[in-house]
Each structure stands twice: as structure tokens, then as C-alpha cells.
Design an enzyme around this catalytic site. Structure first.
Site, mmCIF file in Angstrom:
data_model
loop_
_atom_site.group_PDB
_atom_site.id
_atom_site.type_symbol
_atom_site.label_atom_id
_atom_site.label_comp_id
_atom_site.label_asym_id
_atom_site.label_seq_id
_atom_site.Cartn_x
_atom_site.Cartn_y
_atom_site.Cartn_z
ATOM 1 N N LEU A 79 55.884 102.459 64.479
ATOM 2 C CA LEU A 79 56.558 100.809 63.668
ATOM 3 C C LEU A 79 55.404 100.168 63.521
ATOM 4 O O LEU A 79 54.580 100.452 64.594
ATOM 5 C CB LEU A 79 58.000 99.865 64.682
ATOM 6 C CG LEU A 79 59.628 100.309 63.584
ATOM 7 C CD1 LEU A 79 60.399 99.337 64.807
ATOM 8 C CD2 LEU A 79 59.395 99.927 62.139
ATOM 9 N N ASP A 80 54.372 100.078 62.345
ATOM 10 C CA ASP A 80 53.608 98.962 62.569
ATOM 11 C C ASP A 80 53.415 97.910 63.347
ATOM 12 O O ASP A 80 54.203 96.722 63.444
ATOM 13 C CB ASP A 80 53.341 98.653 61.603
ATOM 14 C CG ASP A 80 52.360 99.134 60.570
ATOM 15 O OD1 ASP A 80 52.150 100.557 60.779
ATOM 16 O OD2 ASP A 80 52.844 98.975 58.751
ATOM 17 N N PRO A 81 52.758 97.101 64.745
ATOM 18 C CA PRO A 81 52.705 96.330 65.178
ATOM 19 C C PRO A 81 53.287 95.364 64.871
ATOM 20 O O PRO A 81 54.537 94.342 65.499
ATOM 21 C CB PRO A 81 51.043 95.909 65.811
ATOM 22 C CG PRO A 81 50.927 97.270 65.660
ATOM 23 C CD PRO A 81 50.847 98.017 64.463
#
Length: 306
Positions: A42-44
Site C-alpha cells: 500500500l502506498d504510504p
């Protein structure tokens, strides 16, 4: 004798501003795990369901990464960024196109089904041995890879210009940022993702997810173990066979599958089937078995300690 280590699947709710790897590292240290790894980054800036395989379960992580995902996200119409999300630099604005709800619904429907999606410039995919985001930061332009993805459903949740809330169920490898950007271009106004939350990965939704704080609370008294999904249940999407014959099970523990048992059961599965769960009478995962391997060099059996 060393105490048997716990193995299974943790369903975590990743907080905003943390990388997936950082969350895994913290949980691993907090719980004293020997091995841990996540199934799908998951993107930050994104939040939500992150599957983490623990100890022996890391040996079948690839069986979980291909499951469908469900996301809910907020897109901001009229502004495009280089990263396709709110963390990037604005590259284009357009406030003279204000789509109606009807136009938005029509555009959303057109994005359902199988399509070829371009990988965003800011992605971890490697091209020429370098990750795309590394090349993008250096200002190096390359031809972006394209992938076939499938959008099972794409729903409009709410709309109040310039913000639109959408929900999608999509295949492995789908970039929601790119989906939002493509939608914005179809509408003629551009768009980027402001908020992104993964609601589910396969059968595992937020209702089963634990926060980092809950993991911290459960670490002291061992109550986190109640959150650990058993290995056989983590692979519930795979077909299963139960072994009740003690002699067959005994040989299996040493990495040997009884030839008569294998001949008897392999015919139950088509040649397109992948791995099959072999479970004990009490439901524990004993092995993964490939009745029809893709090549003669592929391992046909992966045994787990009971």
C-alpha cells in the site's frame, strides 16, 4: 525442546504515512516474530487492509497476492499531479470543466471490465533494472509498461464538485491512482487521488483488521494470537483434501506423498488447477500439493510443520 512458533496470517489496518515494510518491521519486532512479510504494498499515504504472513505462512505468500482488492478513494477533479495523488506536484489544473453526476456515472461505467492500464511513472515496477520512481525523480523518461487488469465493479459513492468518492473491486496489479487519472481525462478535467483506503483483500476485510495499537496491546499478554488466521483458513480460496490415514500423513511429514494416494486423488482436479491444500482431520495445513505441475522441474509438494 523449542516451543513451536505461531504461524498464520495477520490482517492489519495500515495507518496513514507509514510504508507497508515499516509496519511489518514494527509488528515483527513487537511480537518477536522470526519471519513476517506482507502480501501487496500500500502506498504510504494510503490506509487499510494489509495482509501479513507470519513464520511458516511466508512460504505461501504468493498464493495471497493475486486476490481481488476493494478500495474506496476520494478523487479531486480539476487538478492533476505528477504522482497522480496528493503527495505530488501539480502539473495541470482545469476549472472550466465541471462534470454533471450523470456524466460522471457514464464515465465510471466505461471503466468496468478488462482493460490495459499504463503503470504510473511513480511506481516500484522496474524498467531497465531501475524502479520507475527512481527514474522519474531523476527526470528520465522511459516507455511505461502496460498491464491487463480487470475492474469487477466501479461505483460512485458520492459527488460534490470538485471531490468525488468512488469504490472499486479490482484485480491484482491495478493502480487506483491511474484509474482516477484515466477517469479524470475521460471527463476532460483531470483528477488525482486525495484519500485511498483498502477495504478488503480477497475474503479479508476491515472488520477483521487490527491496528498497530491493538497489536501493541495484545503483545504483552499474548492475546494477539487470537487475531492470527490459521494457515489452512488463510488459503480458503484453494481446493482442499483431508488426509485421515495416519501412515500417509506420517510419510507426508518427511516430504513424501504416498504414490497410491496421489494416483487416487489427482484425477479429481483439472489440469488447470494450481495448488491444493492438504489438511489434517482437525483442519491444520499439512502441505500444498500441485497435482498437475506446469513443468517437470516444478516442485509438487510444499510441506508445513504441524
Amino acid at each position: 525442546m523449542r516451543e513451536k512458533e505461531p504461524s498464520g496470517l495477520l490482517v492489519l489496518d495500515k495507518p496513514e504515512g507509514m510504508t507497508s515494510s515499516t509496519l511489518v518491521t514494527r509488528v515483527k519486532r513487537l511480537l518477536g516474530l522470526r519471519k513476517a512479510g506482507h502480501c501487496g504494498t500500500l502506498d504510504p499515504f494510503a490506509t487499510g487492509v494489509l495482509l501479513v504472513c507470519v513464520n511458516q505462512a511466508t512460504r505461501f505468500a504468493e498464493q495471497l497476492t493475486g486476490q481481488t482488492k476493494v478500495y474506496r478513494f476520494t478523487a479531486r477533479l480539476g487538478i492533476e499531479t505528477d504522482t497522480l495523488d496528493r503527495t505530488g506536484t501539480v502539473v495541470r489544473t482545469r476549472d472550466d470543466v465541471v462534470p454533471s453526476e450523470r456524466e460522471l456515472l457514464e464515465a465510471v461505467r466505461l471503466h468496468e471490465g478488462t482493460q490495459v492500464q499504463e503503470v504510473p511513472r511513480y511506481a516500484a515496477v522496474k524498467v531497465q533494472g531501475k524502479r520507475l520512481y527512481e527514474l522519474a525523480r531523476k527526470g528520465i523518461d522511459v516507455e511505461l509498461p502496460r498491464r491487463e487488469v480487470h475492474i469487477h465493479r466501479f461505483d460512485l459513492i458520492s459527488y460534490r464538485y470538485p471531490e468525488v468518492v468512488l469504490e472499486t473491486k479490482c484485480s491484482k496489479g491495478t493502480y487506483v491512482r491511474q484509474l482516477a487519472a484515466d477517469l479524470g481525462r475521460r471527463l476532460g478535467c483531470g483528477a488525482h487521488v486525495m484519500h485511498l483506503r483498502r477495504l478488503a483483500c480477497g475474503p479479508f476485510g476491515l472488520e477483521r483488521a487490527s491496528s498497530l495499537e491493538q497489536m501493541h496491546d495484545g503483545a504483552s499478554d499474548g492475546s494477539w494470537l487470537a487475531k492470527l488466521v490459521p494457515m489452512a483458513d488463510a488459503l480458503s480460496h484453494l481446493p482442499a483434501l483431508t488426509i485421515e490415514d495416519g501412515q500417509v500423513l506420517s510419510r507426508l511429514r518427511y516430504g513424501q506423498l504416498d504414490a497410491d494416494w496421489e494416483a487416487e486423488h489427482s484425477g479429481r482436479f483439472s489440469r488447470r488447477v494450481g495448488p491444493v491444500r492438504i489438511v489434517t482431520a482437525d483442519g491444520r495445513l499439512a502441505a500444498l500439493w500441485w497435482p498437475w505441475p506446469e513443468s517437470e522441474h516444478q516442485r509438487r509438494l510444499r510441506v508445513f510443520q504441524l
